[in-house]
Design an enzyme around this catalytic site. Structure first.
Site, PDB file in Angstrom:
ATOM      1  N   HIS A  58      44.051  38.324  42.658  1.00 42.94           N
ATOM      2  CA  HIS A  58      43.156  38.711  41.555  1.00 42.94           C
ATOM      3  C   HIS A  58      43.441  37.863  40.326  1.00 42.94           C
ATOM      4  CE1 HIS A  58      40.536  41.831  39.564  1.00 42.94           C
ATOM      5  NE2 HIS A  58      40.953  41.080  38.557  1.00 42.94           N
ATOM      6  N   HIS A 116      41.346  35.278  36.997  1.00 42.35           N
ATOM      7  CA  HIS A 116      40.121  34.835  36.310  1.00 42.35           C
ATOM      8  C   HIS A 116      40.340  33.404  35.824  1.00 42.35           C
ATOM      9  CE1 HIS A 116      38.151  38.855  36.114  1.00 42.35           C
ATOM     10  NE2 HIS A 116      39.408  39.258  36.222  1.00 42.35           N
ATOM     11  N   GLN A 164      30.381  40.255  35.170  1.00 41.99           N
ATOM     12  CA  GLN A 164      31.295  40.804  34.148  1.00 41.99           C
ATOM     13  C   GLN A 164      30.618  41.802  33.197  1.00 41.99           C
ATOM     14  OE1 GLN A 164      34.905  39.712  32.632  1.00 41.99           O
ATOM     15  NE2 GLN A 164      34.239  41.786  32.203  1.00 41.99           N
ATOM     16  N   HIS A 219      36.199  45.038  40.735  1.00 44.04           N
ATOM     17  CA  HIS A 219      36.912  45.698  39.645  1.00 44.04           C
ATOM     18  C   HIS A 219      36.427  47.145  39.686  1.00 44.04           C
ATOM     19  CE1 HIS A 219      37.550  41.622  38.241  1.00 44.04           C
ATOM     20  NE2 HIS A 219      38.260  42.041  37.223  1.00 44.04           N
ATOM     21  N   GLU A 233      38.618  50.619  36.154  1.00 44.20           N
ATOM     22  CA  GLU A 233      39.663  50.059  35.282  1.00 44.20           C
ATOM     23  C   GLU A 233      39.549  50.740  33.923  1.00 44.20           C
ATOM     24  OE1 GLU A 233      39.621  45.846  34.532  1.00 44.20           O
ATOM     25  OE2 GLU A 233      41.597  45.871  33.612  1.00 44.20           O
ATOM     26  N   ASP A 249      45.761  38.619  37.510  1.00 40.11           N
ATOM     27  CA  ASP A 249      44.606  38.903  36.654  1.00 40.11           C
ATOM     28  C   ASP A 249      44.399  37.859  35.552  1.00 40.11           C
ATOM     29  OD1 ASP A 249      42.350  40.237  35.843  1.00 40.11           O
ATOM     30  OD2 ASP A 249      43.361  41.981  35.027  1.00 40.11           O
TER      31      ASP A 249
END
Ligand code: FE2
Length: 427
Positions: free
Chosen positions: A58, A60, A153, A211, A214, A310
């Site tokens: 995971h 970005h 997103q 996701h 969260e 992340d």
């Protein structure tokens, strides 16, 4: 003529035992006691841990190494991070994203991190991040496996063009279907987004990594929907829920029902301990919730759990090193995985467990596997977690891609013999 291209001699394997590893081309040709075998290059790993490479499930990459542009996240919350990323993506370009992502990949390789699943934002009509990361995926292919997740997103439904752009991203070659149900406008739209995205994955034969929940909201219920849709569509073993932090705050009775549903659906869970210990509980006074999902309870139910990184220096997190041992170290603490067995498992959660979540083929230290491995200046996996030591040698697909000299500090102390050797290892 040499028997092998590379021979890694005398390393200690993660499960214990000492073995030589002979590499020919991009494959492990032999593993065991290879005695006096010859090789074009011999790497002495005597007393060192030799592990299959680290895997991050995971990340970005489109946002990494952007910290401070255009400003920092003052509140430290997930939501301000998302807003800040929106400002950055409006002003950045493909070239800058490629450069930042490649710089991170170099860093990752030096840490023995050779496979990364990166989410890529699809809420941008130009799909700048998708263009950039598809280019990066090709560039790093000889030494790093990059798997991309189409990630709306700003919300699959909340953002007006996200649905079309997410489909476009998949058509362009993005590998995995993502989502963010807890960021949709309502719980109902969140549920609908999970359903729609899982259907897209089922139609296209793709993996899912969403996701999910969260938040610190004990009533967030999207992981339940994710488990349900996984079963309904026959996607068992192909779906991961990332973060799942609301499970920290859920009612224990409800969790006692939820965990078996997740296990039945063969969902994998990807907690991201560095980031969630930073982001969660920001609305609490005291006591402050840790916000990490229920790792040990999931494992007790047979649910696969892998630690994810992340973020590194981006709108959500100011630090980070591309070192999966840092990630596991934090996870071990926050989840209180302190028994010898639990600590040992934390090492698997950044290597073999994550490789399984990514469905990596040919991973591991066995004959016929891809010749990718890491030599660490530690004696065993738990010592590696304690020291987070130097990666002395990293081999990817049969090539040495990173090397570091062993660091033995020599001290000169008054009243002590000269030349005191100082290492942290317990040898
Ligand atoms: Fe994430």
């Amino acid at each position: 003529m040499a028997e092998f291209d590379i021979l890694v001699r005398g390393g200690t394997l993660p499960e214990g035992g000492v073995a030589d590893i002979g590499i020919t081309g991009d494959r492990i040709a032999a593993i065991g006691a290879l005695g006096a075998a010859s090789a074009g290059r011999v790497i002495d790993a005597t007393g060192d841990l030799v592990s299959p490479p680290f895997v991050d499930p995971h990340f970005h990459l489109d946002a990494t190494l952007s910290y401070g542009t255009p400003r920092i996240n003052a509140s430290g919350t997930l939501l301000e991070g998302i807003a800040l990323w929106g400002e950055l993506k409006a002003e950045t370009n493909v070239k800058a994203m490629v450069e930042r992502a490649l710089a991170y990949c170099d860093w990752a390789v030096s840490m023995g991190l050779l496979a990364i699943r990166s989410h890529v934002d699809t809420c941008d009509d130009e799909l700048k991040g998708v263009q950039a990361l598809l280019e990066v995926r090709e560039k790093v292919k000889p030494y790093l496996d990059l798997q991309l997740v189409a990630f709306p997103q700003d919300g699959f439904y909340r953002d007006p063009t996200a649905a079309a752009n997410t489909i476009r991203a998949l058509d362009m070659g993005v590998d995995v279907v993502g989502g963010i149900p807890h960021f949709e406008r309502t719980m109902e739209e969140g549920r609908a987004s999970v359903r729609a995205l899982c259907e897209i994955a089922a139609e296209r034969g793709l993996l899912v990594d969403m996701h999910c929940d969260e938040t610190d909201d004990p009533l967030s219920r999207h992981v339940e929907t994710l488990a349900y849709e996984t079963q309904r569509l026959g996607l068992q073993g192909r779906v991961a829920g990332s973060h799942l932090t609301s499970m920290h705050s859920m009612d224990n009775y409800y969790v006692s029902k939820l965990l078996p549903l997740m296990a039945e659906a063969e969902l994998a869970a990807i907690p991201n301990p560095l980031i969630n210990i930073m982001l969660q509980g920001r609305h609490d006074s005291y006591p402050k919730r840790r916000g990490l999902t229920r790792v040990k309870e999931m494992q007790a139910q047979g649910i696969r759990v892998g630690w994810g990184q992340d973020c590194v220096r981006d709108p959500w997190y100011p630090l980070g090193t591309a070192d999966m041992l840092d990630v596991a170290f934090m996870g071990l603490h926050v989840a209180q995985m302190s028994s010898p067995q639990e600590m040992r498992r934390c090492f698997d959660m950044v290597t073999t467990e994550n490789a399984a979540i990514l469905h990596l083929a040919d991973y591991g230290l066995h004959e016929g596997a891809m010749a990718s491995l890491v030599v660490l200046d530690a004696g065993d996996p738990v010592e590696a977690l304690r020291l987070r030591p130097d990666r002395l040698c990293v081999i990817s697909k049969g090539k040495v891609v990173s090397e570091k000299a062993r660091n033995d500090a020599r001290l000169s102390l008054p009243g002590r013999p000269d030349d005191v050797r100082r290492r942290h290892r317990a040898e």
